[in-house]
Design a protein around this motif. Structure first.
Motif, mmCIF file in Angstrom:
data_model
loop_
_atom_site.group_PDB
_atom_site.id
_atom_site.type_symbol
_atom_site.label_atom_id
_atom_site.label_comp_id
_atom_site.label_asym_id
_atom_site.label_seq_id
_atom_site.Cartn_x
_atom_site.Cartn_y
_atom_site.Cartn_z
ATOM 1 N N ALA A 164 0.817 -1.218 0.000
ATOM 2 C CA ALA A 164 0.000 0.000 0.000
ATOM 3 C C ALA A 164 0.846 1.261 0.000
ATOM 4 O O ALA A 164 0.357 2.347 -0.331
ATOM 5 N N SER A 165 2.118 1.145 0.358
ATOM 6 C CA SER A 165 3.005 2.308 0.405
ATOM 7 C C SER A 165 3.331 2.844 -0.990
ATOM 8 O O SER A 165 3.827 3.969 -1.126
ATOM 9 N N LEU A 166 3.083 2.058 -2.010
ATOM 10 C CA LEU A 166 3.407 2.470 -3.382
ATOM 11 C C LEU A 166 2.220 3.195 -3.997
ATOM 12 O O LEU A 166 1.151 2.612 -4.199
ATOM 13 N N GLY A 167 2.408 4.469 -4.306
ATOM 14 C CA GLY A 167 1.339 5.274 -4.876
ATOM 15 C C GLY A 167 1.145 4.994 -6.356
ATOM 16 O O GLY A 167 1.901 4.247 -6.985
ATOM 17 N N THR A 168 0.115 5.618 -6.922
ATOM 18 C CA THR A 168 -0.209 5.387 -8.335
ATOM 19 C C THR A 168 0.914 5.846 -9.257
ATOM 20 O O THR A 168 1.143 5.238 -10.304
ATOM 21 N N GLU A 169 1.627 6.927 -8.869
ATOM 22 C CA GLU A 169 2.702 7.391 -9.743
ATOM 23 C C GLU A 169 3.854 6.392 -9.780
ATOM 24 O O GLU A 169 4.510 6.215 -10.810
ATOM 25 N N VAL A 170 4.097 5.702 -8.653
ATOM 26 C CA VAL A 170 5.155 4.684 -8.619
ATOM 27 C C VAL A 170 4.729 3.467 -9.440
ATOM 28 O O VAL A 170 5.517 2.940 -10.240
ATOM 29 N N LEU A 171 3.479 3.032 -9.264
ATOM 30 C CA LEU A 171 2.980 1.903 -10.048
ATOM 31 C C LEU A 171 2.977 2.240 -11.535
ATOM 32 O O LEU A 171 3.318 1.399 -12.380
ATOM 33 N N GLY A 172 2.595 3.472 -11.869
ATOM 34 C CA GLY A 172 2.597 3.893 -13.267
ATOM 35 C C GLY A 172 3.991 3.909 -13.853
ATOM 36 O O GLY A 172 4.215 3.448 -14.984
ATOM 37 N N PHE A 173 4.963 4.419 -13.084
ATOM 38 C CA PHE A 173 6.347 4.478 -13.568
ATOM 39 C C PHE A 173 6.879 3.088 -13.873
ATOM 40 O O PHE A 173 7.413 2.838 -14.960
ATOM 41 N N TYR A 174 6.722 2.171 -12.926
ATOM 42 C CA TYR A 174 7.267 0.833 -13.143
ATOM 43 C C TYR A 174 6.450 0.042 -14.162
ATOM 44 O O TYR A 174 6.973 -0.874 -14.807
ATOM 45 N N GLY A 175 5.187 0.422 -14.322
ATOM 46 C CA GLY A 175 4.403 -0.185 -15.390
ATOM 47 C C GLY A 175 4.988 0.145 -16.753
ATOM 48 O O GLY A 175 5.124 -0.730 -17.616
ATOM 49 N N PHE A 176 5.359 1.407 -16.955
ATOM 50 C CA PHE A 176 5.941 1.807 -18.234
ATOM 51 C C PHE A 176 7.385 1.320 -18.378
ATOM 52 O O PHE A 176 7.845 1.077 -19.499
ATOM 53 N N VAL A 177 8.109 1.178 -17.262
ATOM 54 C CA VAL A 177 9.433 0.561 -17.338
ATOM 55 C C VAL A 177 9.297 -0.872 -17.849
ATOM 56 O O VAL A 177 10.131 -1.352 -18.635
ATOM 57 N N SER A 178 8.225 -1.544 -17.445
ATOM 58 C CA SER A 178 7.973 -2.899 -17.933
ATOM 59 C C SER A 178 7.734 -2.908 -19.433
ATOM 60 O O SER A 178 8.113 -3.857 -20.131
ATOM 61 N N VAL A 179 7.102 -1.849 -19.953
ATOM 62 C CA VAL A 179 6.899 -1.739 -21.399
ATOM 63 C C VAL A 179 8.249 -1.623 -22.115
ATOM 64 O O VAL A 179 8.452 -2.210 -23.184
ATOM 65 N N ILE A 180 9.176 -0.874 -21.518
ATOM 66 C CA ILE A 180 10.526 -0.755 -22.086
ATOM 67 C C ILE A 180 11.194 -2.126 -22.136
ATOM 68 O O ILE A 180 11.797 -2.510 -23.151
ATOM 69 N N VAL A 181 11.080 -2.871 -21.039
ATOM 70 C CA VAL A 181 11.660 -4.215 -20.982
ATOM 71 C C VAL A 181 11.027 -5.107 -22.055
ATOM 72 O O VAL A 181 11.722 -5.878 -22.732
ATOM 73 N N ALA A 182 9.705 -4.982 -22.220
ATOM 74 C CA ALA A 182 9.012 -5.771 -23.243
ATOM 75 C C ALA A 182 9.547 -5.441 -24.624
ATOM 76 O O ALA A 182 9.738 -6.332 -25.468
ATOM 77 N N GLY A 183 9.810 -4.162 -24.881
ATOM 78 C CA GLY A 183 10.360 -3.749 -26.171
ATOM 79 C C GLY A 183 11.728 -4.341 -26.432
ATOM 80 O O GLY A 183 11.999 -4.874 -27.525
ATOM 81 N N PHE A 184 12.605 -4.264 -25.437
ATOM 82 C CA PHE A 184 13.943 -4.835 -25.595
ATOM 83 C C PHE A 184 13.873 -6.350 -25.813
ATOM 84 O O PHE A 184 14.571 -6.905 -26.676
ATOM 85 N N ALA A 185 13.033 -7.022 -25.020
ATOM 86 C CA ALA A 185 12.923 -8.474 -25.131
ATOM 87 C C ALA A 185 12.412 -8.872 -26.514
ATOM 88 O O ALA A 185 12.938 -9.802 -27.141
ATOM 89 N N TYR A 186 11.392 -8.153 -27.000
ATOM 90 C CA TYR A 186 10.812 -8.521 -28.290
ATOM 91 C C TYR A 186 11.744 -8.184 -29.448
ATOM 92 O O TYR A 186 11.628 -8.784 -30.527
ATOM 93 N N SER A 187 12.678 -7.266 -29.250
ATOM 94 C CA SER A 187 13.611 -6.912 -30.328
ATOM 95 C C SER A 187 14.456 -8.107 -30.742
ATOM 96 O O SER A 187 14.819 -8.243 -31.919
ATOM 97 N N PHE A 188 14.760 -8.998 -29.801
ATOM 98 C CA PHE A 188 15.558 -10.179 -30.127
ATOM 99 C C PHE A 188 14.740 -11.170 -30.960
ATOM 100 O O PHE A 188 15.289 -11.920 -31.762
ATOM 101 N N TRP A 189 13.436 -11.181 -30.759
ATOM 102 C CA TRP A 189 12.561 -12.057 -31.525
ATOM 103 C C TRP A 189 12.268 -11.462 -32.904
ATOM 104 O O TRP A 189 12.340 -12.135 -33.924
#
Length: 294
Positions: free
Chosen positions: A179-204
């Motif tokens: 509960a200590s993680l606010g919406t801005e923190v969840l949003g930030f790491y959500g979009f960081v996950s999108v970056i990771v998805a992009g890098f991962a899919y680039s190899f495919w």
């Protein structure tokens, strides 16, 4: 009733308007990402979209004095959330770029059904036979849309389903995130996950970096901006009026997504699409109604 939240008729009306606005922005975001896929490989779209969103939420966190690096970010729930976010974003972006926007949008509406079912199985939440029946009806609607035994079925038809399952897993993990993680923190790491998805899919995908035309850059920038507005509007909607009064308007995204697919991408809606859409929406609304009575 949620504390500190107005629940009169006017508040419900305003909250519903915020929800409709959020769903319109999400649908436009999807359409812009689909348009960007004409000029850019999917991995590059994910990378640029993730970077843009992460920067926005990082700025919001800094403005609010919120630390992005804190121990709870590494909790098991957040790690699971990141995995499902990566899977959800990757497969859903693939779905909207490689398959009709309208069908991907409709299938995404089954996310609440899966969340309710998994909450009962994983968290022991009470779900009676009526809601289980509604979940089954909604999933039948998904099957009707993808037509697994039809001549038009391809493996690409499952992309939206995999994306929907990824988002459902993300939402479930979010429920047990610290509960200590606010919406801005969840949003930030959500979009960081999108970056990771992009890098991962680039190899495919193994597609080289493509130059970004001006129009495509505007598509990406628009998608990032609309995504941030949609997220903020969604949070505003859930904090204005009763959840049971506001949440049903999530299904307005279906109308916006289908309309954009037909108008801008020349997509056709067949009878199976209408039947499947009706089953998904009807079952979702019934579950919301039964949940309010419980």
């Amino acid at each position: 009733m949620t504390p500190n939240i107005e629940t009169d008729a006017r508040a419900n009306l305003i909250g519903s308007a915020w929800m409709i606005g959020a769903m319109a922005c999400f649908a436009l975001e999807d359409a812009l990402l689909k348009a960007a896929a004409v000029a850019l490989p999917v991995w590059q779209i994910l990378l640029l979209f993730g970077l843009g969103g992460a920067v926005i939420f990082a700025c919001v966190a800094i403005a609010r004095g919120t630390r992005l690096l804190q121990p709870d970010v590494l909790s098991p729930a957040m790690k699971i959330r990141a995995v499902f976010e990566i899977l959800g974003r990757l497969f859903y972006v693939l779905a909207i770029t490689l398959t009709p926007l309208s069908s991907a949008t409709v299938i995404l509406q089954a996310t609440p059904l899966v969340v309710v079912a998994c909450a009962a199985l994983l968290f022991g939440e009470t779900v009676g036979w009526r809601r289980w029946s509604a979940i089954l009806v909604g999933l039948i609607g998904v099957v009707i849309i993808i037509q697994p035994t039809g001549d038009s079925f391809t493996i690409l038809s499952l992309l939206a389903v995999l994306g929907m399952l990824g988002f459902a897993g993300r939402d479930l993990a979010s429920r047990v995130a610290p509960a200590s993680l606010g919406t801005e923190v969840l949003g930030f790491y959500g979009f960081v996950s999108v970056i990771v998805a992009g890098f991962a899919y680039s190899f495919w995908e193994q597609a080289p970096i493509a130059p970004v035309p001006l129009l495509t850059s505007l598509h990406i920038a628009g998608a990032v901006g609309l995504g941030a507005i949609a997220y903020a509007s969604l949070m505003k909607a859930m904090r204005t009026g009763e959840v049971s009064a506001v949440t049903p308007f999530r299904y307005s995204r279906l109308l916006f997504g289908v309309a954009l697919g037909v108008i801008f991408f020349g997509e056709d809606l067949d009878q199976t699409m209408w039947i499947g859409s009706g089953l998904i929406v009807a079952s979702g609304l019934y579950i919301l109604w039964r949940g309010r009575k419980a």
